[in-house]
Design an enzyme around this catalytic site. Structure first.
Site, PDB file in Angstrom:
ATOM      1  N   THR A  93     -41.233 -20.119  13.961  1.00 53.54           N
ATOM      2  CA  THR A  93     -40.310 -19.740  14.621  1.00 53.54           C
ATOM      3  C   THR A  93     -40.668 -18.394  14.702  1.00 53.54           C
ATOM      4  O   THR A  93     -40.469 -17.173  13.662  1.00 53.54           O
ATOM      5  CB  THR A  93     -38.501 -19.687  14.099  1.00 53.54           C
ATOM      6  OG1 THR A  93     -38.011 -20.956  14.100  1.00 53.54           O
ATOM      7  CG2 THR A  93     -37.531 -18.379  14.936  1.00 53.54           C
ATOM      8  N   LYS A 169     -37.317 -21.591  21.814  1.00 52.16           N
ATOM      9  CA  LYS A 169     -36.355 -21.391  20.156  1.00 52.16           C
ATOM     10  C   LYS A 169     -35.712 -20.795  20.724  1.00 52.16           C
ATOM     11  O   LYS A 169     -34.253 -20.632  19.435  1.00 52.16           O
ATOM     12  CB  LYS A 169     -37.989 -22.170  18.856  1.00 52.16           C
ATOM     13  CG  LYS A 169     -37.158 -21.683  17.260  1.00 52.16           C
ATOM     14  CD  LYS A 169     -36.591 -22.458  17.787  1.00 52.16           C
ATOM     15  CE  LYS A 169     -35.473 -22.893  16.002  1.00 52.16           C
ATOM     16  NZ  LYS A 169     -36.739 -22.649  15.209  1.00 52.16           N
ATOM     17  N   LYS A 238     -33.165 -12.515  11.401  1.00 54.81           N
ATOM     18  CA  LYS A 238     -34.326 -11.691  12.289  1.00 54.81           C
ATOM     19  C   LYS A 238     -34.775 -12.477  12.809  1.00 54.81           C
ATOM     20  O   LYS A 238     -35.565 -11.852  14.107  1.00 54.81           O
ATOM     21  CB  LYS A 238     -35.691 -13.289  10.812  1.00 54.81           C
ATOM     22  CG  LYS A 238     -37.274 -12.854  11.433  1.00 54.81           C
ATOM     23  CD  LYS A 238     -37.342 -14.291  11.127  1.00 54.81           C
ATOM     24  CE  LYS A 238     -37.580 -15.260  11.448  1.00 54.81           C
ATOM     25  NZ  LYS A 238     -38.420 -16.183  11.531  1.00 54.81           N
TER      26      LYS A 238
END
Length: 293
Positions: A93, A169, A238
């Site tokens: 990711t 994503k 994050k």
């Protein structure tokens, strides 16, 4: 069976490698800390001494922590020496910006590259039940179907450019985070009025909100049990940053972003950064600590 390599042996990378080995693929593994691969080598994997050795052993699936880790491991010198038939499948990711830069550097080096981040936790990886978000050259995706079908229940083709899979994503994680925040707020509200969160959980999953996010994460929040972490709060924070950067890049303001980021930061400040990200419920509740410690 296919020859395939795995770079990055955290929880997800290990789960993927275990699945590939269990299904009979020839697997080569590499990690910056080699001892992380000991269990897999004992189970039949080969250990690569370098990323260059990974490319020599087959298509490389990478599952690394963040933009910086991916850029450091797959730097220009590594790509230049990868060879004319080399293929890298980026499954981490990472930001849209990093995804674009990776694709450009791979193209310049003549290395095939796909963006294929995944939806699912490590146990889903080991069971072959991931959902794979694939973007890039369709022929290259086709050629890796035996590997992808081993790892996932479905391959979702989401674009012709590898970075588009990174965006999808990031967006899926943003949607999931909204659901976590909504559950946390709902539980906090009913609890302040003397209703047990388990009762609300039973109502919501038995009527309007039947999906796995509400069932699984809702139970964690009702039980106030967040360890072991399937996905840590710091990683969720994050990912919120990645979503904000993607929105900023196209001049889009996401109205709820600041509130979501504050909730995650509050949870981290409570010492819940390494707990499952369902632990943000404790920040919303105003608790000092989760009940599972």
């Amino acid at each position: 069976m296919a020859r395939v390599s795995v770079a990055g042996l955290g929880n997800m990378g290990k789960g993927m490698a275990r699945r590939l080995l269990a299904e009979g693929h020839d697997v080569t593994v590499w990690n910056r800390h080699p001892e992380a691969g000991d269990e897999l080598v004992a189970s039949g994997a080969e250990r690569a001494g370098s990323v260059a050795d990974l490319f020599a052993a087959g298509p490389v699936l990478s599952m690394l922590a963040d933009d910086a880790a991916v850029a450091a491991v797959f730097d220009d010198s590594v790509l230049a020496g990868a060879g004319p038939d080399a293929v890298h499948v980026g499954m981490s990711t990472i930001s849209v910006e990093a995804g674009r830069a990776l694709a450009e550097r791979h193209e310049a080096a003549g290395v095939g590259y796909l963006g294929v981040p995944v939806l699912g936790r490590p146990d889903a990886a080991e069971a072959g039940q991931l959902n794979l978000l694939a973007a890039g050259d369709s022929g290259l995706i086709d050629s890796l179907e035996p590997v992808f079908s081993t790892l996932g229940r479905r391959i979702w083709r989401v674009g012709a450019q590898p970075w588009q899979a990174n965006l999808v994503k990031i967006t899926m994680n943003l949607l999931l985070i909204h659901a976590l925040e909504a559950i946390a707020e709902g539980f906090a509200l009913v609890e302040r009025h003397g209703i047990d969160a388990h009762d609300l959980h039973e109502v919501m999953t038995g009527t309007l909100l039947t999906g796995p996010v509400y069932q699984g994460y809702g139970k964690e929040m009702a039980d106030r049990a967040y360890m072991p972490a399937g996905f840590r709060t710091v990683l969720g924070n994050k990912d919120l940053g990645l979503a904000k950067a993607a929105a900023d890049g196209v001049g889009l303001e996401l109205p709820t972003m600041s509130a979501l980021r504050q909730t995650f930061q509050d949870a981290i400040d409570l010492g819940l950064g390494d707990h499952d990200w369902a632990s943000i419920a404790e920040a919303v509740r105003g608790s000092d600590a989760p009940r599972d410690e």
